[in-house]
Design an enzyme around this catalytic site. Sequence first.
Site, PDB file in Angstrom:
ATOM      1  N   LEU A  55       0.854  15.303 -28.811  1.00 44.34           N
ATOM      2  CA  LEU A  55       0.121  15.317 -27.555  1.00 44.34           C
ATOM      3  C   LEU A  55      -0.973  14.269 -27.673  1.00 44.34           C
ATOM      4  O   LEU A  55      -1.601  14.135 -28.730  1.00 44.34           O
ATOM      5  CB  LEU A  55      -0.515  16.692 -27.288  1.00 44.34           C
ATOM      6  N   ASP A  56      -1.235  13.550 -26.591  1.00 48.71           N
ATOM      7  CA  ASP A  56      -2.312  12.567 -26.601  1.00 48.71           C
ATOM      8  C   ASP A  56      -3.642  13.259 -26.862  1.00 48.71           C
ATOM      9  O   ASP A  56      -3.823  14.436 -26.538  1.00 48.71           O
ATOM     10  CB  ASP A  56      -2.387  11.844 -25.254  1.00 48.71           C
ATOM     11  N   ARG A  57      -4.574  12.508 -27.403  1.00 47.24           N
ATOM     12  CA  ARG A  57      -5.890  13.064 -27.717  1.00 47.24           C
ATOM     13  C   ARG A  57      -6.533  13.791 -26.534  1.00 47.24           C
ATOM     14  O   ARG A  57      -7.046  14.904 -26.693  1.00 47.24           O
ATOM     15  CB  ARG A  57      -6.800  11.945 -28.230  1.00 47.24           C
TER      16      ARG A  57
END
Length: 257
Positions: A55-57
């Site tokens: 998952l993106d930050r």
Amino acid sequence: MTPLNILYQDEYLVAVHKPSGLLVHRSALARGETEFLLQRLRDQIGKRVYPVHRLDRPTSGVMVFALSSTVAGLLSDAFSERQVEKRYLAVVRGKAPESERLDYPLREEDGTRPKAEMPAMPAMTDIRRLDSVELPVQVDRYPVARYALVEARPLTGRRHQIRRHLSRRGYPIIGDAKHGKSVHNRFFAERLSAPRLLLAATYLAFDHPLLDKRMEFSCALDDTMTALFHHLGWAGHLPLDSVRMPPHTTPSALQAL
């Protein structure tokens, strides 16, 4: 430090609510960072954990980690072979279509080569408008501001796929500094107390790699998005933390070993 919200754990895997703003693990792009989801989860449960997807930050929501390298390989294969059902909730600018399949090839963004040298790969995302709102404020050139709540189901796993697809379609996600519009991002941050990317991974479903079970995880939103949904009249769409394990009928991997 607040403990992570663990949604489920057995001897093979663990599902956790990833907070927005927290990197999953160390990388070349994370110089100077000292806090990572992988280390926090390992320390909290006292076991080594293995990432199997990303998952993106700035994205929050449900993530699954394996508790052994063998299970990690099985889960990674399930993700790469599109055997995992994923759903996200996103707040976007504009009303958004009632339902649509976004089928735009995307170049991989790995940061190691110029984008022009990266091949365009097939990418598909199904979107569905769950709700919308019209605010009597002028944020850009229009006298009113329209926003929508969108459910996104990525059918492929390209980097930043949902963010890039929605932006290309003309409905960028609020809080997306790279693919969105700064004037709307500022409005949500300053006027609606929502200074983050408004994208959350709310649902994962897959066959357990070693048990004869179909695993279904639902993940509640964080405080920022929950308060925003109440403010916009979207409280009826708030997901809850839940785990379902309906029986599965095919032979499990454990039986095949």
